[in-house]
Design an enzyme around this catalytic site. Structure first.
Site, PDB file in Angstrom:
ATOM      1  N   GLU A  51       0.812  -1.222   0.000  1.00 57.13           N
ATOM      2  CA  GLU A  51       0.000   0.000   0.000  1.00 57.13           C
ATOM      3  C   GLU A  51       0.844   1.270   0.000  1.00 57.13           C
ATOM      4  OE1 GLU A  51      -0.552  -2.581   1.985  1.00 57.13           O
ATOM      5  OE2 GLU A  51      -2.653  -3.192   1.802  1.00 57.13           O
ATOM      6  N   PHE A 113     -11.666  -7.146  13.597  1.00 55.29           N
ATOM      7  CA  PHE A 113     -10.561  -7.631  12.774  1.00 55.29           C
ATOM      8  C   PHE A 113     -10.191  -6.574  11.733  1.00 55.29           C
ATOM      9  CE2 PHE A 113      -9.146  -9.897   8.878  1.00 55.29           C
ATOM     10  CZ  PHE A 113      -7.909 -10.292   9.352  1.00 55.29           C
ATOM     11  N   GLN A 114      -8.919  -6.270  11.625  1.00 52.97           N
ATOM     12  CA  GLN A 114      -8.383  -5.250  10.715  1.00 52.97           C
ATOM     13  C   GLN A 114      -9.035  -3.882  10.937  1.00 52.97           C
ATOM     14  OE1 GLN A 114      -8.300  -6.903   6.665  1.00 52.97           O
ATOM     15  NE2 GLN A 114      -6.223  -7.630   7.081  1.00 52.97           N
ATOM     16  N   LYS A 163     -17.508  -0.910   5.649  1.00 52.17           N
ATOM     17  CA  LYS A 163     -17.880  -1.903   4.635  1.00 52.17           C
ATOM     18  C   LYS A 163     -19.378  -1.906   4.337  1.00 52.17           C
ATOM     19  CE  LYS A 163     -17.143  -6.652   3.168  1.00 52.17           C
ATOM     20  NZ  LYS A 163     -16.551  -7.958   3.462  1.00 52.17           N
ATOM     21  N   MET A 483      24.305   8.965   2.786  1.00 50.45           N
ATOM     22  CA  MET A 483      24.179  10.262   3.462  1.00 50.45           C
ATOM     23  C   MET A 483      24.406  10.105   4.964  1.00 50.45           C
ATOM     24  SD  MET A 483      23.904  13.402   2.795  1.00 50.45           S
ATOM     25  CE  MET A 483      22.980  14.013   1.387  1.00 50.45           C
TER      26      MET A 483
END
Lengths: 576, 163
Positions: A51, A113-114, A163, A483
């Protein structure tokens, strides 16, 4: 009027908003939306492999095109993985709309969940966010989200959708609002004429004028007007890291990038100028150096920005001008042309003579390696510039290679230099180069990276195979976090704490090949040009070019901490 | 300098968290905060007190204005204004203390709103300074509990904060 479900309405609204591509990754909370995507062909969905890469790809697309990037991720880890990309876009004011799935409304707050409080987690790094409560609200919320993301000072907007709101069984009458007005969100109008007049008076009276232009000029589509104004005035101009391309780098009035790794002449001109026209910049600490009280001690500061909160945030503006860059530059140009008082040509000549002396220092001069074999990283960028005729889209990651690209690839056009300036996100460059390639399939999309940054999002090699993206990855491989190592060399007695890993690097050629791409390794300076030519000649293939460069090289000039802009380290042995 | 900033914002979920988040994110202080819907149900009025030099206050008001949920705001301390805070305070009051507490409450124009044999609950409104002074006058040794609302305010005269 069509009867649509929330999922269908979302996709339809995106289409009505002019979106033709979204970057995303499916998951439980967004399955209804993915089903709606399956059933249409107007919007192309790009399946990334992480993602974070979706947000960077959308970001690259937005930086290249000026259109908002759109991202679709699922709830929980999908949403949190997107956060780094959202923060990257936020820091650089990039228009982006991120749609995240959420658990069903009835489960919110129950540690489902999630489940993640995405609106809460993203709050400090978004311009605004929405939680959709009813499917019928989707068209208006999408309209608002795009309006907010793309107007004023642009930025990312999150739309979090539970959802159940996208349930295909629940339909409503879909209509997309033609227009939007929000009482609590006003886009700054034109710059104040009186303030512009004051600024023009200062510029006309200036003996050592300087123009300092940044990313806001590119975001605000003001590059052409800026160029016209700068030529009309005949003043020296510098661009910030974010502003490269706002003024053509090959033009004689351009003194190079300024700031921590800016050119000697740019930083000296800044320090000694008596009038500073700052446009679309925010006086970032990487520009002003750490002590702002030493910044441009003699200058009257004219600051143009669309965001009032940017003005006098770190450096007090003597003449603040709030407005869109186009409106201000248009009026400023007209006023300059009409002004009775003309530019002080005599003083300007003396000023240019001074700058010419500074230029003679040749602060970006490259000393080839003594053995004639070892490749200097700067030479790679110079070669890429020559082969691509300075006309490529160059995305970069973060670190030494980023600075070398910024210093040595002279950008003549806006939206060609794609880098994470504000947040400094390693792993940004490669997915951003994908966004560029999707936006401009026929253009050369180059990703200048390092072996450290590249490993932060290398999974996207798979995405590039799936969509046949012929990106050219130029890896300045110095076997170290360059760096970090440079700072450790300079400030920590050369103790390379966790900045080297030569023994555990992958074979990048085999890695590229395992994904079906081409890998080319360059180890000897004598083969640099020929092998780079070979890579760019493979127009239809992604080529990973692993260039082994001098690991001892540092980026110079470099600002001396706590000093003024004139205080620079010019090489390992020379300081100002 | 202490400032009282009144904000009209959309009466929507998350609006308050954006304001509070802004303060913590940018390292600004909030000394007190009070928020409730207005006569227009779609708007909330939030009043906060903060401290900072002019530059900081300017940044605070600019950033508040940038929040999409914020419709309008005013720095009340820029002009003549009325400032009020409500305090409910519970103090020990037994024997001779009862008369003393009652007298002090009268002087400050407070009201005893509840009592037991040993405890008074007192209500007092006024500026924050006045409430502080009342606590000092009572003597901290008898104070059992303090509940203050935080400052609310309105400008004097005909100036109004409205859409």
């Amino acid at each position: 009027m069509d009867q649509l479900s929330g999922g269908e309405a979302l996709i339809r609204a995106l289409h009505d908003e002019g979106v033709d591509i979204i970057f995303g990754y499916p998951g439980g909370a967004v399955l209804h939306i993915y089903d709606a995507i399956f059933n249409q062909d107007k919007i192309e969905h790009i399946l990334v492999r992480h993602e974070q890469a979706a947000t960077h790809a959308a970001d690259g697309y937005a930086r290249g095109t000026g259109k908002p990037g759109v991202v679709l991720v699922t709830s929980g880890p999908g949403a949190t993985n997107a956060i780094t990309g959202i923060a990257t876009a936020y820091m650089d004011s990039i228009p982006m709309v991120v749609i995240s799935g959420q658990v069903e409304s009835r489960l919110i707050g129950s540690d489902g969940f999630q489940e993640t409080d995405m609106v809460g987690v993203s709050r400090p790094v978004v311009k605004h966010s929405f939680m959709v409560q009813n499917a019928a609200d989707i068209p208006l919320i999408v309209k608002k989200a795009f309006h907010i993301a793309t107007t004023g000072r642009p930025g990312p907007v999150v739309i979090d959708i539970p959802k159940d709101v996208t349930d295909p069984k629940v339909k409503f009458d879909y209509a997309y609002p033609a227009d939007i007005k929000m009482r609590s969100y006003a886009v700054p109008a034109k710059g104040h004429s009186g303030q512009i007049k004051k600024a023009v008076d200062v510029l006309m009276a200036a003996k050592r004028p300087m123009i300092y232009a940044g990313g806001g000029v590119i975001q605000g589509e003001g590059a052409e007007l800026l160029t016209e104004l700068t030529r009309e005035l005949g003043f020296p101009i510098t661009n910030t890291l974010m502003g490269l391309g706002a003024y053509p780098a090959s033009d004689k009035q351009f003194v190079g990038m300024l700031g921590m790794h800016g050119t000697y002449e740019a930083n000296m001109s800044m320090h000694y100028c008596d009038a500073l026209l700052a446009i679309g910049v925010r006086f970032d600490d990487r520009v002003t150096n750490s002590d702002v009280t030493k910044f441009c001690p003699d200058a009257t500061i004219l600051h143009v920005d669309i965001d009032p909160a940017s003005i006098s945030k770190t450096v007090s503006a003597d003449v603040p001008i709030v407005g869109s860059v186009i409106s201000v530059l248009e009026e400023m140009l007209a006023q300059v042309k009409a002004s009775k008082q003309k530019v002080d040509e005599k003083s300007l000549k003396v000023w240019w003579d001074q700058i010419a002396q500074w230029r003679e220092k040749d602060s970006l001069g490259v000393t080839p390696s003594e053995d004639g074999i070892t490749i200097k990283p700067q030479e790679v960028i110079q070669a890429v510039y020559a082969i691509t005729k300075g006309d490529a889209y160059v995305s970069s990651d973060v670190g030494q290679h980023q600075m070398f690209a910024a210093q040595y690839y002279g950008f003549d056009k806006p939206r060609r230099w794609i880098n994470s300036g504000g947040l400094g996100t390693m792993g940004f460059g490669f997915p951003a180069a994908m966004g560029i390639q999707f936006a401009f399939p026929d253009a050369i999309s180059v990703c200048v990276t390092g072996e450290g940054s590249f490993q932060m999002n290398l999974q996207e090699l798979a995405t590039c195979m799936q969509y046949q993206l012929p990106i050219k990855i130029i890896c300045l491989n110095n076997r170290a976090l360059g760096m970090v190592k440079q700072w450790q060399d300079m400030q920590y007695g050369g103790r390379h704490s966790h900045s080297t890993y030569a023994e555990s690097l992958p074979d990048f050629i085999k890695l590229a090949e395992s994904y079906g791409h081409v890998g080319i390794r360059i180890e000897n300076k004598s083969e640099l040009n020929a092998k780079l030519e070979e890579a760019f000649a493979l127009k239809d293939r992604l080529v990973f070019v692993d260039v082994l460069v001098d690991p001892e090289e540092h980026v110079y000039p470099m600002a001396i901490k706590g000093g003024a802009m004139k205080d620079m380290i010019l090489s390992k042995s020379e300081r100002t | 300098m202490r400032r009282i900033i009144s904000v009209l914002m959309e009466n929507e979920p998350g609006a308050l968290s954006r304001v509070v988040g802004l303060f913590s994110q940018r390292n600004y202080n909030i000394d007190s905060l009070t928020v409730a819907p207005t006569e227009d149900q779609s708007l909330s009025r939030l009043t906060l007190t903060t401290t900072g030099d002019e530059r900081r206050i300017e940044q605070i008001t600019k950033h508040l204005n940038k929040l999409v949920d914020v419709v309008k705001l005013v720095d009340l301390t820029e002009g003549a204004h009325i400032e009020r805070e409500l305090m409910l305070i519970k103090v020990k009051a037994a024997g001779a203390q009862r008369a003393e507490v009652t007298r002090t409450t009268e002087i400050f124009r407070g009201q005893v709103v509840d009592l037991t044999n040993s405890v008074f609950s007192i209500q007092l409104t006024g500026t924050s300074d006045k409430l502080d002074a009342f606590i000092t006058a009572l003597g901290e040794s008898i104070v059992l509990e303090v509940a203050r609302t935080g400052v609310s305010g309105i400008s004097r005269g005909e100036k109004v904060l409205t859409l």
